[in-house]
Design a protein around this motif. Sequence first.
Motif, PDB file in Angstrom:
ATOM      1  N   LYS A   1       0.493  -0.935   0.066  1.00  0.00           N
ATOM      2  CA  LYS A   1       0.009  -0.087   0.252  1.00  0.00           C
ATOM      3  C   LYS A   1       0.649   0.876   0.085  1.00  0.00           C
ATOM      4  CE  LYS A   1      -3.146   2.545   2.585  1.00  0.00           C
ATOM      5  NZ  LYS A   1      -4.297   2.649   4.214  1.00  0.00           N
ATOM      6  N   GLU A   2       1.605   0.964   0.822  1.00  0.00           N
ATOM      7  CA  GLU A   2       3.012   2.410   0.978  1.00  0.00           C
ATOM      8  C   GLU A   2       3.380   2.494  -0.441  1.00  0.00           C
ATOM      9  OE1 GLU A   2       6.988   3.847   3.369  1.00  0.00           O
ATOM     10  OE2 GLU A   2       5.299   2.197   4.371  1.00  0.00           O
ATOM     11  N   LYS A   3       4.037   1.992  -0.916  1.00  0.00           N
ATOM     12  CA  LYS A   3       4.587   1.656  -2.750  1.00  0.00           C
ATOM     13  C   LYS A   3       3.497   2.570  -3.299  1.00  0.00           C
ATOM     14  CE  LYS A   3       6.960  -0.975  -6.167  1.00  0.00           C
ATOM     15  NZ  LYS A   3       6.838  -0.991  -6.821  1.00  0.00           N
ATOM     16  N   ILE A   4       3.031   1.348  -3.127  1.00  0.00           N
ATOM     17  CA  ILE A   4       1.468   1.539  -4.110  1.00  0.00           C
ATOM     18  C   ILE A   4       0.874   3.631  -4.203  1.00  0.00           C
ATOM     19  CG2 ILE A   4      -1.443   2.034  -4.874  1.00  0.00           C
ATOM     20  CD1 ILE A   4      -0.881  -1.207  -4.429  1.00  0.00           C
ATOM     21  N   GLU A   5       0.589   4.360  -3.221  1.00  0.00           N
ATOM     22  CA  GLU A   5       1.132   5.068  -2.687  1.00  0.00           C
ATOM     23  C   GLU A   5       2.196   6.180  -3.007  1.00  0.00           C
ATOM     24  OE1 GLU A   5       0.501   5.473   1.580  1.00  0.00           O
ATOM     25  OE2 GLU A   5      -1.585   5.014   1.637  1.00  0.00           O
TER      26      GLU A   5
ATOM     27  N   ASP B   1       3.948   5.055  -5.453  1.00  0.00           N
ATOM     28  CA  ASP B   1       3.606   5.208  -7.358  1.00  0.00           C
ATOM     29  C   ASP B   1       2.915   5.988  -8.111  1.00  0.00           C
ATOM     30  OD1 ASP B   1       6.065   3.044  -7.266  1.00  0.00           O
ATOM     31  OD2 ASP B   1       4.647   1.708  -7.152  1.00  0.00           O
ATOM     32  N   GLN B   2       1.250   6.248  -6.806  1.00  0.00           N
ATOM     33  CA  GLN B   2       0.526   7.255  -7.109  1.00  0.00           C
ATOM     34  C   GLN B   2       1.032   8.861  -6.918  1.00  0.00           C
ATOM     35  OE1 GLN B   2      -2.467   6.195  -8.060  1.00  0.00           O
ATOM     36  NE2 GLN B   2      -2.944   8.228  -9.024  1.00  0.00           N
ATOM     37  N   LEU B   3       2.375   9.302  -6.230  1.00  0.00           N
ATOM     38  CA  LEU B   3       2.418  10.691  -5.883  1.00  0.00           C
ATOM     39  C   LEU B   3       3.602  10.627  -7.749  1.00  0.00           C
ATOM     40  CD1 LEU B   3       3.801  10.464  -2.462  1.00  0.00           C
ATOM     41  CD2 LEU B   3       1.431  12.084  -3.476  1.00  0.00           C
ATOM     42  N   TRP B   4       4.000   9.519  -8.277  1.00  0.00           N
ATOM     43  CA  TRP B   4       5.332   9.497  -8.967  1.00  0.00           C
ATOM     44  C   TRP B   4       4.462   9.544 -10.085  1.00  0.00           C
ATOM     45  CZ3 TRP B   4       5.162   5.984 -13.567  1.00  0.00           C
ATOM     46  CH2 TRP B   4       5.924   6.183 -14.690  1.00  0.00           C
TER      47      TRP B   4
ATOM     48  N   THR C   1       0.920  14.910 -15.132  1.00  0.00           N
ATOM     49  CA  THR C   1       1.282  16.207 -15.179  1.00  0.00           C
ATOM     50  C   THR C   1       2.024  16.544 -16.368  1.00  0.00           C
ATOM     51  OG1 THR C   1       0.599  16.859 -12.763  1.00  0.00           O
ATOM     52  CG2 THR C   1       1.494  18.640 -14.151  1.00  0.00           C
ATOM     53  N   LYS C   2       3.011  15.229 -16.217  1.00  0.00           N
ATOM     54  CA  LYS C   2       4.141  15.875 -17.228  1.00  0.00           C
ATOM     55  C   LYS C   2       3.395  15.486 -18.569  1.00  0.00           C
ATOM     56  CE  LYS C   2       8.586  15.638 -16.926  1.00  0.00           C
ATOM     57  NZ  LYS C   2       9.624  14.697 -16.860  1.00  0.00           N
ATOM     58  N   LEU C   3       2.678  14.398 -18.829  1.00  0.00           N
ATOM     59  CA  LEU C   3       2.260  13.984 -20.136  1.00  0.00           C
ATOM     60  C   LEU C   3       1.422  14.527 -20.666  1.00  0.00           C
ATOM     61  CD1 LEU C   3       2.189   9.990 -19.579  1.00  0.00           C
ATOM     62  CD2 LEU C   3       3.537  10.873 -20.778  1.00  0.00           C
ATOM     63  N   GLU C   4       0.619  15.488 -19.851  1.00  0.00           N
ATOM     64  CA  GLU C   4      -0.307  16.583 -19.772  1.00  0.00           C
ATOM     65  C   GLU C   4      -0.026  17.354 -20.340  1.00  0.00           C
ATOM     66  OE1 GLU C   4      -2.362  17.700 -15.667  1.00  0.00           O
ATOM     67  OE2 GLU C   4      -3.912  15.507 -16.377  1.00  0.00           O
ATOM     68  N   ASN C   5       1.084  17.762 -20.222  1.00  0.00           N
ATOM     69  CA  ASN C   5       1.958  19.088 -20.638  1.00  0.00           C
ATOM     70  C   ASN C   5       2.476  18.925 -22.081  1.00  0.00           C
ATOM     71  OD1 ASN C   5       2.094  20.764 -18.726  1.00  0.00           O
ATOM     72  ND2 ASN C   5       3.587  20.720 -17.323  1.00  0.00           N
TER      73      ASN C   5
END
Length: 557
Positions: free
Chosen positions: A254-258, A260-263, A269-273
């Motif tokens: 779960k911690e890793k998923i969180e 990864d979610q931040l990542w 955001t970068k992809l949207e740009n």
Amino acid sequence: MKEVPNTDSLILDIHKMILYSVHSNHENNFVRGKYSKELFGIETDKMPITTEEYLNFIFPEDREQTINKWNENIIAGVNIYETEYRIQHIDGTIKWVKDTCHVIRNKSGEVERKIGTIVDISQYKEHEIQLVESQKWLNIVLDNLNSSVFIKNTDLKYIMNNKYAEKSMLVGPGELIGKSAFDLFPKDVAEQIDNNDKKTLAQKSPQKLTVKNEFPDEITKTTITEKIPLFDHNNKIYGLLGITTDITELADAKEKIEQDQLWLNHYVTKLENYNEELVKARLHLKETQNQLVQSEKMASMGILTAGIAHEINNPINYISGGIAGLKKCIQKLTHYLIKDTEKNNSPQSNPKDIAQTIDSAQIMIDSIEKGISRVVNIIESISNFSRDASNHFIEVNINKLLDSTLLILYSKYKNNIKIIKNYHNKDSVYGLPTKLNQVFMNIISNAIDSIDGRGNITIKTWWEENDDTFIISIKDNGTGIPEKIKDKIFNPFFTTKNVGKGTGLGLYISYQVIENHYGTIEVNSQKGKGSEFIIRLPKNDQLASSSGKSDLTRNMH
């Protein structure tokens, strides 16, 4: 021996009970009754029996132990004692009995008499055995669970636990019993557990607690415990049941998923740009592709212009030469007529000369007509090719479009290539003539370029058996297409021609045009033996005045 009254016997039988009396002189009295027969298999008229006879009914494996217990209680001065043992029926069946004995002693403490009851407890014993077996299996299940199972009393001390609870808390067998959370965990963790336990008891409802605990050797475990209050038959809480599961891997995941979610959010955001940039690039690419499509059209127009210049020059020569010759013939005839008029006002010239002059004039006139006809055909072909590129389907004659293309390309193939035509007389379909002209121009022009030296191009049209699909075959005996690139020829910008000789969009546009007509285009080719392009066009009569699948330019993007 004296017999007990029948009413007493009846009561004893109802309760599956036998009353006995043993005097110090070993005089015995076993009550007769129906149950004596059920228990021993002895008829009522054969009762009572002696002590020795009774001992023979005790199951052999229990006999010695039972006698020893009797004697131990007598010697110890016990006046009321109970023993459980098995009785063997004369038919071999075995029943469990409970022997309750009251010892009557004299003033000196010596035994004068023993009075007791024997009760059948077989059913109770059977349930007890089942309960023991159930408890055994329950212990096996609990001890093989990968979760800690425990019970605490209202003082919040352990009173029962399975093996995994001991293993997970790093203690030995039995070491949890009587201990509290403060005896086992660091203070901060113990306080969390203790508060949650108290909440379970106070609210009389299940609770959950997640704890992250550090063990020796830098081992960190995350556990979740579900706690359930336990009630007695008076609905009073006497403790709580806890089940603790190690969720370290799940918590880490779960911690890793969180993380990864931040990542992921960062890269989203970068992809949207990037996407915004791609949208801009796509718009630019669309403009570029439109320019390339126009370039391809201009390339076709270049071929068209060269053909026009060459082809119009020939009929103009016919017309120019014809007019010059015709002038000479007219001058000759005029000369003859003037001369004859001056001499006696009657023709004196040779009639043969006049006839030859008239024949020459006719030849000149025919030449002029041929040139004019050729110019008309060229203009009509140009008109067909450069017709307004409407996106509305109209009725078109495929054979006529093919001939118009051949006429425009005549100067490219007239000296070395023979055109073989095999047209079906019914060639009407609905489509976009300007775009179909471009397809035929691209394919036939490529066929001409593929022939090195002399060769043939065979163009055949026909309907499939169901008369719903019109087929055009354009086949050459040129150099052919290598197998390794055959799947790429319809890709945009793919070309085998030298730089400046081709844009790589001709066949790509052709593929899009045919697809826009709900048709298909395929190629069969063998290197060194030539290529055949087969186009299948549906009749499309239901699409008259419509615009096909979509606008071609949109379809290409």
